[in-house]
Write an enzyme that holds these catalytic residues in place. Structure first.
Site, mmCIF file in Angstrom:
data_model
loop_
_atom_site.group_PDB
_atom_site.id
_atom_site.type_symbol
_atom_site.label_atom_id
_atom_site.label_comp_id
_atom_site.label_asym_id
_atom_site.label_seq_id
_atom_site.Cartn_x
_atom_site.Cartn_y
_atom_site.Cartn_z
ATOM 1 N N THR A 246 0.847 -1.194 0.000
ATOM 2 C CA THR A 246 0.000 0.000 0.000
ATOM 3 C C THR A 246 0.884 1.246 0.000
ATOM 4 O O THR A 246 2.089 1.175 0.228
ATOM 5 C CB THR A 246 -0.921 0.049 1.233
ATOM 6 O OG1 THR A 246 -0.140 0.374 2.391
ATOM 7 C CG2 THR A 246 -1.644 -1.266 1.446
ATOM 8 N N CYS A 247 0.248 2.384 -0.254
ATOM 9 C CA CYS A 247 0.904 3.693 -0.155
ATOM 10 C C CYS A 247 0.329 4.492 1.005
ATOM 11 O O CYS A 247 0.311 5.721 0.985
ATOM 12 C CB CYS A 247 0.741 4.460 -1.461
ATOM 13 S SG CYS A 247 1.524 3.692 -2.873
ATOM 14 N N SER A 248 -0.133 3.804 2.016
ATOM 15 C CA SER A 248 -0.779 4.427 3.161
ATOM 16 C C SER A 248 0.195 4.568 4.324
ATOM 17 O O SER A 248 1.144 3.801 4.457
ATOM 18 C CB SER A 248 -1.997 3.609 3.599
ATOM 19 O OG SER A 248 -2.560 4.124 4.787
#
Length: 724
Positions: free
Chosen positions: A442-444
């Protein structure tokens, strides 16, 4: 209270600060910095079609307020554009303008109310979004007139709104000045939330990442081409304004460029021919983590890839393998031909598109039985991204993400929905019993979407399935450095957002190894030798203790047993042929010398040659018969090993052949035998092709009436001399 004239003068003094804020918000665009050939600032506005597209984007993502707080009503009907351009630069300008207007929505609405535009004029609701985006650009141009080119097509709604804003120019500038004074801010940029300001600052310095399409060009050729175009390779591109590039510290096929070089790079053949592709580094980390888990013929399942560039990168990394890449989630059949055309331009050949959603694909699907690794890129909040517009355009993400970016965070309700979807997809991926690993990326920056999802999925694994359970493993990257990566005890991979990279979370889940499948190093070498992978490589001889253990434990692979049997059959066939020939010739032989029975040995027919029931002591070579054949008349015992016609290192069975004692100028067998090694498994004897010297076939003294040497047994002439 200040008069309108004084307010205008005060606002003009602060227009420089407003311009600086806008320059930061739209950094990197050709339309927002520099000057044109006439000496006028480039900030002269956008084409009418850009305003219309930005207004439609803003209308779909604008922040809705409660009825008691609504200042301006936005309609639901989108504006009609003359033509929908698919040009990337056109879309980028529209998204940037819409996102900037969204971040300052409250300020812009207050200025419109304070300047009495809305109370004093009747404006249709569907034009409200257009007024907001055009007002943002108007104040960014210091309320100067827009420059229009002669060949530009005009749109009636844009012209109407522009005339309205020009007529209220003085009141709008005064309202902006009062707003800044009221909030005691050096500029309206400082009114934004701190998280938004930090994100904008990172976006202004974030470099460009591009991966090399090794299907079409090698990394060395790319570097050579860039140097030919005036680019210099450096170790770091931070705060460098020249034409430079650097290699990424984690992925060998990723290059880094300063952000101001993007327009220049897009005009090079490297990018036009799909040899270099701009993409966020997090996607390169994900595909390299998958590549490290693959064997030559393992298939891959990619879920929610977003950008097809990620699929192409995975294909480039497996170009030399026999792996196949399955991509799910393409529901529209109309997109299939376009995707095939795109992959052809990239040089990708091992991609197959599945039109079902991932949750609707069964683990027992016959097409997916060779799947060994699943790459899961779920929808996430994306708050680790510094430049959300680039992320949305490149990864085809939902424009609704801009709303969260404009507020500096995601609401609890939306975060809960995202985490639930991620958990469902991850648990579904773990149900594929043939798969051996799942890569989750993810890019979270929220733990709720990262560690919490993975740990929950691991905790609630289905323990009734007769397969090994998953556990977290550290990702294996080509140039990975543990000093730069946060590898905690849970083995998760994290990169925090910074001025040089976006944020990223990566988790690699692998199945626990079955203890019954544990293979020793020696077994692996034995299997490799049986398949011919160690041809020409000599392995060390086993010790006596190892021989005893292997006699009771080691079993040969089927391929080795087959080879051993075929070799023994050929040996027996040769001995049988030679025995029959000698028996026929012995009837006419005039040789009067004969040996005592106790000194003779005889080689039996093939039926007497026993094949081994037990594996040989050395697992790298086939098993052979023991030296227990009966004696044969008029021959003395010695050791011979025939040269195998095939160009392979194969040890044949030692055969004892007895020659007449008067003809052999050597000592007794008891003396000869210790001199010959008892094991010849690792040697390839090659005897000369010349005939044996005459003393092997003729008596020491010629006698009258004796038949010539040609009548002697032919086997005595054909055997080679392995001891020479």
């Amino acid at each position: 209270m200040l008069s309108s004239t004084s307010e205008l003068q005060f606002s003009n003094e602060n227009n420089t600060e407003i311009s600086q804020f806008a320059s930061l918000a739209l950094s990197g665009d050709a339309s927002s910095s520099g000057k044109n050939s006439t000496g006028l600032p480039v900030k002269t506005g956008y084409p009418d079609s850009v305003y219309v597209m930005a207004a439609n984007i803003f209308q779909g993502i604008q922040i809705e307020k409660s009825p008691e707080k609504i200042l301006i009503k936005y309609g639901n009907e989108p504006l009609r554009s003359l033509s929908e351009s698919k040009d990337e630069s056109f879309q980028r300008l529209s998204y940037e303008l819409a996102f900037s207007a969204l971040k300052y929505q409250d300020i812009l609405e207050t200025i419109l109310i304070d300047s009495y535009i809305f109370p004093s004029t009747t404006i249709p609701d569907h034009l409200s979004s257009l007024i907001i985006v055009m007002l943002y650009d108007f104040q960014d141009r210091k309320f100067q007139a827009r420059f229009l080119s002669d060949n530009e097509e005009s749109i009636a709604e844009v012209q109407e709104v522009e005339n309205l804003l020009n007529s209220f120019k003085t009141k709008l500038a005064a309202a902006l000045a009062r707003y800044r004074i009221k909030h005691d801010a050096l500029s309206i940029y400082h009114i934004l939330p701190e998280t938004v300001r930090k994100q904008e600052l990172r976006a202004s310095t974030l470099p460009l990442y591009a991966w090399i399409n090794t299907c079409k060009i090698s990394p060395e050729e790319v570097c050579h081409s860039l140097k030919g175009k005036g680019y210099n390779k450096v170790k770091s591109i931070l705060h460098i304004d020249d034409k430079v590039f650097a290699a990424d510290q984690h992925c060998y096929d990723v290059l880094i460029f300063p952000s101001h070089l993007k327009s220049d790079l897009l005009n090079t053949d490297l990018f036009k021919d799909y040899k270099l592709i701009f993409q966020d580094k997090s996607r390169s980390l994900a595909v390299h983590s998958v590549k490290a888990l693959l064997n030559m013929d393992d298939d891959i399942l990619m879920v929610n890839t977003g950008s097809w560039y990620t699929v192409a990168h995975m294909s480039a990394l497996t170009n030399n393998n026999s792996s196949k890449i399955f991509v799910c989630g393409v529901q529209s059949q109309a997109k299939h031909p376009d995707l095939k055309n795109l992959f052809t331009k990239f040089g990708c050949k091992n991609i197959e598109i599945l039109h079902q959603t991932f949750l609707n694909i069964e683990s027992k699907d016959n097409r997916l039985q060779k799947i060994k690794v699943i790459l899961l890129l779920p929808r996430c909040s994306g708050l680790g991204i510094s430049n959300p517009v680039e992320f949305i355009l490149n990864e085809h993400e939902d424009t609704g993400l801009l709303k969260d970016f404009s507020q500096g965070g995601t609401s609890e309700d939306k975060l809960h929905v995202l985490a639930q979807q991620q958990y469902e997809q991850l648990t579904h991926a773990m149900k594929f019993t043939k798969a051996q690993a799942v890569v989750y990326c993810t890019c979270s920056v929220y733990p709720e979407e990262n560690e919490a999802v993975v740990k929950k999925a691991l905790e609630f694994q289905d323990r009734g399935i007769k397969v090994q359970l998953y556990r977290p493993s550290p990702p294996v990257l080509p140039l990975c450095s543990l000093k730069e990566i946060h590898l905690s005890t849970d083995k998760f991979f994290r990169i925090e957002p910074s001025e040089i990279t976006n944020g990223c979370f990566l988790s690699v889940l692998t199945r626990e190894r079955d203890p019954s499948e544990t293979v020793s190093v020696k077994d692996v070498l034995a299997r490799a030798a049986a398949k011919g992978l160690l041809d020409g490589i000599e392995l060390g001889k086993p010790s006596k203790q190892e021989k005893k253990k292997k006699k009771s434990k080691t079993s040969l692979p089927k391929a080795s047993t087959t080879d051993g049997n075929s070799i023994q059959m050929k040996i027996a066939e040769f001995l049988n042929r030679e025995t029959n020939a000698n028996a026929n010739r012995s009837e006419t032989s005039t040789t009067k010398a004969s040996l005592p029975q106790k000194n003779t040995t005889q080689v039996g027919p093939p039926s007497q040659v026993k094949k081994p029931n037990k594996p040989a002591t050395n697992p790298l070579v086939p098993a052979f018969m023991k030296n227990t054949a009966p004696s044969r008349p008029y021959e003395r015992p010695t050791h011979f090993i025939r040269h195998r016609p095939e160009d392979r290192m194969v040890a044949l069975k030692p055969v004892e052949i007895v020659l007449p004692p008067v003809m052999l100028p050597f000592s007794s067998p008891q003396v000869i035998r210790p001199q010959i090694p008892t094991q010849h498994f690792y040697y390839h004897w090659v005897g000369p092709k010349t005939v044996v010297p005459s003393y092997f076939s003729t008596p020491p003294i010629s006698r009258k009436g004796e038949k010539p040497k040609e009548n002697l047994p032919s086997s005595l002439l054909r055997y080679r001399r392995p001891w020479l």
